[in-house]
Design a protein around this motif. Sequence first.
Motif, PDB file in Angstrom:
ATOM      1  N   TYR A 188      37.696 -24.679 -59.057  1.00 47.03           N
ATOM      2  CA  TYR A 188      36.755 -25.566 -58.376  1.00 47.03           C
ATOM      3  C   TYR A 188      36.256 -24.886 -57.103  1.00 47.03           C
ATOM      4  O   TYR A 188      37.054 -24.512 -56.230  1.00 47.03           O
ATOM      5  CB  TYR A 188      37.396 -26.911 -58.033  1.00 47.03           C
ATOM      6  CG  TYR A 188      36.380 -27.885 -57.463  1.00 47.03           C
ATOM      7  CD1 TYR A 188      35.523 -28.584 -58.311  1.00 47.03           C
ATOM      8  CD2 TYR A 188      36.248 -28.072 -56.091  1.00 47.03           C
ATOM      9  CE1 TYR A 188      34.565 -29.450 -57.800  1.00 47.03           C
ATOM     10  CE2 TYR A 188      35.298 -28.939 -55.578  1.00 47.03           C
ATOM     11  CZ  TYR A 188      34.454 -29.619 -56.439  1.00 47.03           C
ATOM     12  OH  TYR A 188      33.495 -30.460 -55.927  1.00 47.03           O
ATOM     13  N   PHE A 189      34.938 -24.716 -57.026  1.00 49.89           N
ATOM     14  CA  PHE A 189      34.308 -24.107 -55.858  1.00 49.89           C
ATOM     15  C   PHE A 189      33.920 -25.219 -54.868  1.00 49.89           C
ATOM     16  O   PHE A 189      33.046 -26.037 -55.161  1.00 49.89           O
ATOM     17  CB  PHE A 189      33.077 -23.306 -56.276  1.00 49.89           C
ATOM     18  CG  PHE A 189      33.379 -22.137 -57.163  1.00 49.89           C
ATOM     19  CD1 PHE A 189      33.819 -20.934 -56.635  1.00 49.89           C
ATOM     20  CD2 PHE A 189      33.242 -22.237 -58.550  1.00 49.89           C
ATOM     21  CE1 PHE A 189      34.106 -19.847 -57.451  1.00 49.89           C
ATOM     22  CE2 PHE A 189      33.520 -21.155 -59.371  1.00 49.89           C
ATOM     23  CZ  PHE A 189      33.958 -19.959 -58.824  1.00 49.89           C
ATOM     24  N   ASN A 190      34.568 -25.224 -53.708  1.00 52.13           N
ATOM     25  CA  ASN A 190      34.290 -26.259 -52.709  1.00 52.13           C
ATOM     26  C   ASN A 190      32.845 -26.218 -52.210  1.00 52.13           C
ATOM     27  O   ASN A 190      32.338 -27.224 -51.710  1.00 52.13           O
ATOM     28  CB  ASN A 190      35.206 -26.092 -51.497  1.00 52.13           C
ATOM     29  CG  ASN A 190      36.656 -26.337 -51.816  1.00 52.13           C
ATOM     30  OD1 ASN A 190      37.044 -26.465 -52.978  1.00 52.13           O
ATOM     31  ND2 ASN A 190      37.480 -26.407 -50.789  1.00 52.13           N
ATOM     32  N   TRP A 191      32.228 -25.045 -52.333  1.00 50.43           N
ATOM     33  CA  TRP A 191      30.849 -24.845 -51.870  1.00 50.43           C
ATOM     34  C   TRP A 191      30.204 -23.879 -52.861  1.00 50.43           C
ATOM     35  O   TRP A 191      30.333 -22.672 -52.738  1.00 50.43           O
ATOM     36  CB  TRP A 191      30.865 -24.268 -50.453  1.00 50.43           C
ATOM     37  CG  TRP A 191      29.526 -23.937 -49.874  1.00 50.43           C
ATOM     38  CD1 TRP A 191      28.747 -22.862 -50.173  1.00 50.43           C
ATOM     39  CD2 TRP A 191      28.804 -24.673 -48.871  1.00 50.43           C
ATOM     40  NE1 TRP A 191      27.591 -22.872 -49.427  1.00 50.43           N
ATOM     41  CE2 TRP A 191      27.603 -23.971 -48.611  1.00 50.43           C
ATOM     42  CE3 TRP A 191      29.062 -25.841 -48.160  1.00 50.43           C
ATOM     43  CZ2 TRP A 191      26.663 -24.412 -47.680  1.00 50.43           C
ATOM     44  CZ3 TRP A 191      28.131 -26.272 -47.229  1.00 50.43           C
ATOM     45  CH2 TRP A 191      26.952 -25.566 -46.996  1.00 50.43           C
ATOM     46  N   LEU A 233      41.352 -23.948 -55.921  1.00 49.57           N
ATOM     47  CA  LEU A 233      40.358 -24.449 -54.979  1.00 49.57           C
ATOM     48  C   LEU A 233      39.944 -23.258 -54.130  1.00 49.57           C
ATOM     49  O   LEU A 233      40.791 -22.634 -53.481  1.00 49.57           O
ATOM     50  CB  LEU A 233      40.944 -25.550 -54.097  1.00 49.57           C
ATOM     51  CG  LEU A 233      41.410 -26.821 -54.807  1.00 49.57           C
ATOM     52  CD1 LEU A 233      42.098 -27.752 -53.814  1.00 49.57           C
ATOM     53  CD2 LEU A 233      40.241 -27.539 -55.476  1.00 49.57           C
ATOM     54  N   ILE A 234      38.667 -22.950 -54.128  1.00 50.57           N
ATOM     55  CA  ILE A 234      38.222 -21.730 -53.469  1.00 50.57           C
ATOM     56  C   ILE A 234      36.999 -21.980 -52.598  1.00 50.57           C
ATOM     57  O   ILE A 234      36.091 -22.723 -52.975  1.00 50.57           O
ATOM     58  CB  ILE A 234      37.937 -20.608 -54.524  1.00 50.57           C
ATOM     59  CG1 ILE A 234      37.536 -19.300 -53.846  1.00 50.57           C
ATOM     60  CG2 ILE A 234      36.915 -21.050 -55.549  1.00 50.57           C
ATOM     61  CD1 ILE A 234      37.492 -18.108 -54.817  1.00 50.57           C
ATOM     62  N   ASP A 235      37.009 -21.376 -51.418  1.00 45.52           N
ATOM     63  CA  ASP A 235      35.864 -21.431 -50.518  1.00 45.52           C
ATOM     64  C   ASP A 235      35.764 -20.079 -49.829  1.00 45.52           C
ATOM     65  O   ASP A 235      36.784 -19.437 -49.551  1.00 45.52           O
ATOM     66  CB  ASP A 235      36.031 -22.553 -49.482  1.00 45.52           C
ATOM     67  CG  ASP A 235      34.706 -22.981 -48.862  1.00 45.52           C
ATOM     68  OD1 ASP A 235      33.742 -22.198 -48.912  1.00 45.52           O
ATOM     69  OD2 ASP A 235      34.640 -24.091 -48.302  1.00 45.52           O
ATOM     70  N   ASN A 236      34.535 -19.665 -49.540  1.00 45.28           N
ATOM     71  CA  ASN A 236      34.336 -18.356 -48.922  1.00 45.28           C
ATOM     72  C   ASN A 236      34.120 -18.426 -47.420  1.00 45.28           C
ATOM     73  O   ASN A 236      33.866 -17.415 -46.771  1.00 45.28           O
ATOM     74  CB  ASN A 236      33.164 -17.622 -49.586  1.00 45.28           C
ATOM     75  CG  ASN A 236      31.852 -18.393 -49.466  1.00 45.28           C
ATOM     76  OD1 ASN A 236      31.798 -19.458 -48.853  1.00 45.28           O
ATOM     77  ND2 ASN A 236      30.798 -17.856 -50.051  1.00 45.28           N
TER      78      ASN A 236
END
Length: 403
Positions: A108-111, A6-9
């Motif tokens: 999975y890209f949260n955004w 799970l990744i978010d920038n």
Amino acid sequence: MKTIVLIDNASGGHRDAFMRYFAKACLEINTRVICIYPNTTAIKDWISVNATQHISQITYIENTCTYSPFSGMRALNEPIGVARYWKNIARFLKKVEEDVQQKIDFVYFNWIDSQMANNIPPFVIDWVFPYKWSGLYFHPRVFRKFPEILEQPLQFRDIDSVFGAKNCVAITIHDEGILERYQKRTKKTTILFPEIADITEPDTQLPLANRIKEKANGRIVIGTIGLEYHKGCYPLVKLCQQADASKFFFAFTGIFSETLLTYFPENEKKEVLDFMNHLPENAIWETGALQEGAEYNAVFNSFDIIHLIYKNFYSSSNRLTKAANFHKFVLANNIGCVGDDVPKYDLGETADENNINEHQQKIEILRERILKKDFPYQQWKIYSEKHSTEILKEKFTELLKLV
């Protein structure tokens, strides 16, 4: 047991809530989670309390992978920059695999919005990013503004061209109103993701929340949290000036700063500052960041009507989920996803963002419903359940079956 990244920038606000609940949902469906986030402490501390039995399944990695703009190719600068960013993330994930000694099954890209650009051939994404992936397309506003695009097949020139990549197993969106047409356009599994919200019990002792109720003195409270230009600070000021002060009280709370004022047109900036410095009796202006959870929800719950008249707003809002959970009406835009959902689920009233007279008429309607206790409890329940963490687990399960 599959390993999901799970990744978010970016972090803070609803991004924290999303990462917390996404991680918890994935842990509860028996996956290993690698949480890649700029502020992992905000997630780790929450998970340690709210998913204690699963803490051995999650690893936290600080997200240091940044986007660097490309220059020199004019119209191709943005797609080249975005493609390069995908490549940098792939390198970053390869290093993560080596460090944690786990093979990544799914990302999975949260955004996903910040990793999209026109003129990216999908095969380029497959070439630079070899992992199976999906992502939350948070603002598909172009398809609300120009619905005719939904009838056109996906092309590499389009803003959402990355979804044509073979390694993209599905697309997730919040907008129920475009779901079927969007799936037909992309020929890719498109899943309606719940617009979850932090519904922690409010802090009943929070001084600001209690001051709002005291100053309102029985009047209907219309409020907002966050006074950014796009969140409708200016129309709320105009509504306060026009509404009957004996019936309505207005609460201006959340983030506000001189920097944010630079986004206001000069005439509106002047009016907002004048309003703030000469506050009418039926208003409170107490600003500052509110921590997501008990603090935020205490202020939110001090309102009778949630002000959701945003600027040029076509997307979903997890404030609708909060409002449904806490049994609050909303006054919202009459366009886009929110403009569909509010009347469909009887969540409040909608109006043209620029028509203050209409705003005034609609709050009178809501006031009458509140006084008569004409509350849509069944509809609130339906909407809350549709956007619950239980549904979130179902959606992640559905996604992982595609990997």
